[in-house]
Enzyme design. Structure first.
Site, PDB file in Angstrom:
ATOM      1  N   ASP A 116     -54.276  16.327  19.068  1.00  0.00           N
ATOM      2  CA  ASP A 116     -54.975  17.117  18.060  1.00  0.00           C
ATOM      3  C   ASP A 116     -54.030  18.173  17.511  1.00  0.00           C
ATOM      4  O   ASP A 116     -53.303  18.820  18.266  1.00  0.00           O
ATOM      5  CB  ASP A 116     -56.196  17.806  18.679  1.00  0.00           C
ATOM      6  CG  ASP A 116     -57.188  16.783  19.223  1.00  0.00           C
ATOM      7  OD1 ASP A 116     -57.605  15.915  18.450  1.00  0.00           O
ATOM      8  OD2 ASP A 116     -57.514  16.850  20.425  1.00  0.00           O
ATOM      9  N   ASP A 125     -63.518  25.713  23.618  1.00  0.00           N
ATOM     10  CA  ASP A 125     -64.485  25.728  24.727  1.00  0.00           C
ATOM     11  C   ASP A 125     -63.942  26.343  26.022  1.00  0.00           C
ATOM     12  O   ASP A 125     -64.499  27.303  26.537  1.00  0.00           O
ATOM     13  CB  ASP A 125     -65.075  24.328  24.971  1.00  0.00           C
ATOM     14  CG  ASP A 125     -64.037  23.217  25.077  1.00  0.00           C
ATOM     15  OD1 ASP A 125     -62.827  23.512  25.029  1.00  0.00           O
ATOM     16  OD2 ASP A 125     -64.436  22.040  25.226  1.00  0.00           O
ATOM     17  N   ASP A 140     -54.960  11.254  23.168  1.00  0.00           N
ATOM     18  CA  ASP A 140     -54.867  11.506  21.734  1.00  0.00           C
ATOM     19  C   ASP A 140     -54.281  12.898  21.498  1.00  0.00           C
ATOM     20  O   ASP A 140     -54.211  13.704  22.417  1.00  0.00           O
ATOM     21  CB  ASP A 140     -56.240  11.372  21.060  1.00  0.00           C
ATOM     22  CG  ASP A 140     -57.294  12.240  21.722  1.00  0.00           C
ATOM     23  OD1 ASP A 140     -58.435  11.782  21.874  1.00  0.00           O
ATOM     24  OD2 ASP A 140     -56.984  13.397  22.104  1.00  0.00           O
TER      25      ASP A 140
HETATM   26  P1  ATP Z   1     -59.738  14.634  25.835  1.00  0.00           P
HETATM   27  O1  ATP Z   1     -59.157  14.270  24.498  1.00  0.00           O
HETATM   28  O2  ATP Z   1     -58.878  14.406  26.992  1.00  0.00           O
HETATM   29  O3  ATP Z   1     -61.075  14.087  25.995  1.00  0.00           O
HETATM   30  P2  ATP Z   1     -59.809  17.243  24.684  1.00  0.00           P
HETATM   31  O4  ATP Z   1     -59.857  18.600  25.322  1.00  0.00           O
HETATM   32  O5  ATP Z   1     -58.630  16.957  23.833  1.00  0.00           O
HETATM   33  O6  ATP Z   1     -59.959  16.222  25.854  1.00  0.00           O
HETATM   34  P3  ATP Z   1     -61.356  16.664  22.350  1.00  0.00           P
HETATM   35  O7  ATP Z   1     -62.774  16.251  22.259  1.00  0.00           O
HETATM   36  O8  ATP Z   1     -60.287  15.762  21.886  1.00  0.00           O
HETATM   37  O9  ATP Z   1     -61.138  17.041  23.878  1.00  0.00           O
HETATM   38  O10 ATP Z   1     -61.268  18.055  21.603  1.00  0.00           O
HETATM   39  C1  ATP Z   1     -60.030  18.676  21.275  1.00  0.00           C
HETATM   40  C2  ATP Z   1     -60.134  20.178  21.457  1.00  0.00           C
HETATM   41  O11 ATP Z   1     -61.142  20.705  20.587  1.00  0.00           O
HETATM   42  C3  ATP Z   1     -60.553  20.627  22.845  1.00  0.00           C
HETATM   43  O12 ATP Z   1     -59.463  20.694  23.721  1.00  0.00           O
HETATM   44  C4  ATP Z   1     -61.139  21.989  22.557  1.00  0.00           C
HETATM   45  O13 ATP Z   1     -60.130  22.943  22.373  1.00  0.00           O
HETATM   46  C5  ATP Z   1     -61.836  21.779  21.226  1.00  0.00           C
HETATM   47  N1  ATP Z   1     -63.248  21.390  21.401  1.00  0.00           N
HETATM   48  C6  ATP Z   1     -63.742  20.130  21.505  1.00  0.00           C
HETATM   49  N2  ATP Z   1     -65.070  20.127  21.645  1.00  0.00           N
HETATM   50  C7  ATP Z   1     -65.467  21.405  21.615  1.00  0.00           C
HETATM   51  C8  ATP Z   1     -66.719  22.068  21.694  1.00  0.00           C
HETATM   52  N3  ATP Z   1     -67.855  21.374  21.854  1.00  0.00           N
HETATM   53  N4  ATP Z   1     -66.729  23.415  21.611  1.00  0.00           N
HETATM   54  C9  ATP Z   1     -65.590  24.114  21.453  1.00  0.00           C
HETATM   55  N5  ATP Z   1     -64.382  23.554  21.375  1.00  0.00           N
HETATM   56  C10 ATP Z   1     -64.297  22.220  21.454  1.00  0.00           C
HETATM   57 MG    MG Z   2     -58.315  15.242  22.644  1.00  0.00          MG
END
Ligand code: ATP
Ligand code: MG
Length: 451
Positions: free
Chosen positions: A76, A155, A74
């Site tokens: 963001d 994070d 996905d």
């Molecule tokens: P994936 O989509 O592959 O699971 P992702 O890193 O994109 O991994 P998401 O849950 O889509 O994870 O979150 C998007 C972004 O938002 C993360 O890359 C991070 O920068 C931020 N983020 C998500 N969850 C947290 C959290 N609990 N605390 C701080 N930042 C967060």
């Molecule tokens: Mg993501």
């Protein structure tokens, strides 16, 4: 040496509030993110924001995964446009979330998540916008900020790289590019503070380590082990999606190992953890086979079902309880599985909520384990027609592989599925006998019906 000093300097201290750090800007020609790797929908959103005069960046897993040559699930987007402003730009947009207010832009089944730059919860002017509980957990996190603020409140450094649609450069405030190249998961800021603010970050550290094969930065594993019990404060409703992300993205077995190493697994499946700690290897054997199969199915692009995953995670406790019930009360195996299933499920829901659309079929997978041996008459034909048959059959194969004496039954069902109608009748004859009547306890003196 200087490099090291610079890196340390980059690590923004949490308590000092806003200090200016200058980002590393990596120009278009010097990084591997190309527009070809980004979905058309995400590009459309980025361009529309940009044309309307806002800043617009791709951020998070999308950028991270493209840089690693993976295909992001996905995309963001981060912007300085406020949620209402985003909404007014896109007809197909909904604002969601209480804790984080986010804009979801819909394109059929694809959703592009657009988040307004946010600052750390402790940078808000009024206590009404950011908030922390006594235990240090973030309650609300809706303080808008700048791109820089937004980078520092993410994070991990590898998740805080921004792809700028205005000039196609990458913006790196936290040293994420170095960590990506060195394959390190580094938390932004002080690990203990950040994990206490949001214990789910511990799960995320384990998940990214498993998914990417990266190392946790020095000391991070120990910090997680120390703070793992904070996981008990995370609402069950928040953990269902996390469990799916951990175990349904092709790295279930690696995640299972690292989660146990870090002491996190018991906060997702406490009843199962208790059995993993016992001497009986069955639960572990069963789970390793089930999770290995899940990973294989995903690698082969076959569908996977949360009902099967949760049924597998909880099978150890369900089987143990059903065996106890069978010994004590002389009930049928089906009744024992029904009761055990309900008990284990209700204890589980206190840790991780499981939507009913998954918990119903999950219980069916369990109870069908008692139906699979009963093949006489029309029973085998009827079972074969049930929606959950294939999952229950696959489940039985895992039980067999894990050491339950089910080889004959497994072979019979495998043959039955592949057989012609005539062959099927023969197979049923081989099972022999008329369909056995269910054993009933002799009735006591007739009492008035309660129905
Ligand atoms: P994936 O989509 O592959 O699971 P992702 O890193 O994109 O991994 P998401 O849950 O889509 O994870 O979150 C998007 C972004 O938002 C993360 O890359 C991070 O920068 C931020 N983020 C998500 N969850 C947290 C959290 N609990 N605390 C701080 N930042 C967060
Ligand atoms: Mg993501």
């Amino acid at each position: 040496m200087i490099f090291n000093l610079l890196k340390n300097f980059r690590r923004k201290p949490q308590q000092e509030g806003i200090i200016n750090t200058s980002p590393t800007i990596i120009p278009r020609a010097e990084h591997a993110v190309s527009r070809d790797d980004i979905s058309d929908r995400a590009l459309k959103v980025l361009y529309r924001l940009h044309k309307a005069g806002y800043q617009a960046y791709l951020v998070g897993g999308g950028v991270r995964d493209i840089l690693l040559g993976l295909h992001p699930k996905d995309f963001d987007v981060a912007t300085d446009a406020r949620p209402e402003e985003v909404k007014s730009l896109f007809g197909n947009c909904r604002l969601i979330g209480r804790r984080f207010r986010l804009a979801h832009v819909y394109f059929g089944r694809e959703i592009i998540e657009v988040a307004t730059f946010r600052a750390s919860h402790d940078q808000g002017e009024g206590a009404s916008e950011g908030g922390v509980s006594e235990g240090g957990q973030i309650l609300r996190d809706n303080v808008f900020g700048t791109l820089e603020d937004d980078a520092w409140r993410r994070d991990f450094t590898i998740n805080a790289l921004y792809y700028n649609i205005a000039d196609f450069s990458l913006v790196d405030y936290t040293g994420g590019m170095d960590d990506l190249n060195n394959r390190i998961i580094r938390i932004i800021g002080d690990a203990s503070t950040r994990f206490q603010e949001d214990p789910v970050r511990m799960l995320r550290a384990a998940r990214f380590a498993a998914k990417l094969g990266f190392q946790l930065e020095e000391g991070l594993g120990e910090c997680i082990i120390e703070l793992a019990d904070r996981m008990a404060n995370v609402p069950a409703a928040r953990l269902f999606d996390e469990v799916l992300k951990i175990f349904h993205t092709g790295h279930a077995l690696a995640s299972f190992d690292i989660m146990r190493e870090l002491g996190l697994f018991g906060y997702l499946f406490g009843q199962t953890q208790a059995l993993l700690e016992s001497d009986d290897p069955y639960t572990e054997d069963f789970l390793r086979i089930a999770l290995g199969n899940t990973d294989r199915r995903i690698a082969e692009k076959k569908p996977v079902n949360p009902a099967f995953l949760f049924a597998a995670f909880l099978w150890g406790p369900v089987k143990k309880r059903a065996d106890q019930l069978l010994e004590q009360d002389g009930m049928t195996e089906l009744q024992a599985l029904q009761i055990a299933g309900n008990e284990v499920l209700s204890a589980q829901l206190r840790q991780v909520s499981i939507p009913k659309r998954f918990s119903f079929p999950m219980r069916e997978i369990w109870t069908m384990q008692a139906r699979l041996p009963r093949r006489n008459g029309k029973r085998a034909w009827r079972l074969l027609e049930q929606a959950r048959f294939r999952a229950a059959y696959d489940f039985m194969l895992v039980r067999n592989q894990a050491g339950e004496p089910l080889q004959e039954l497994a072979d019979w069902w495998t043959e039955f599925q592949e057989a012609s109608a005539a062959e099927r009748s023969e197979l049923i004859k081989k099972v022999g006998g008329r369909s056995p009547r269910r054993r009933r306890k002799p009735r006591k003196a007739k009492t008035a019906s309660t129905h």
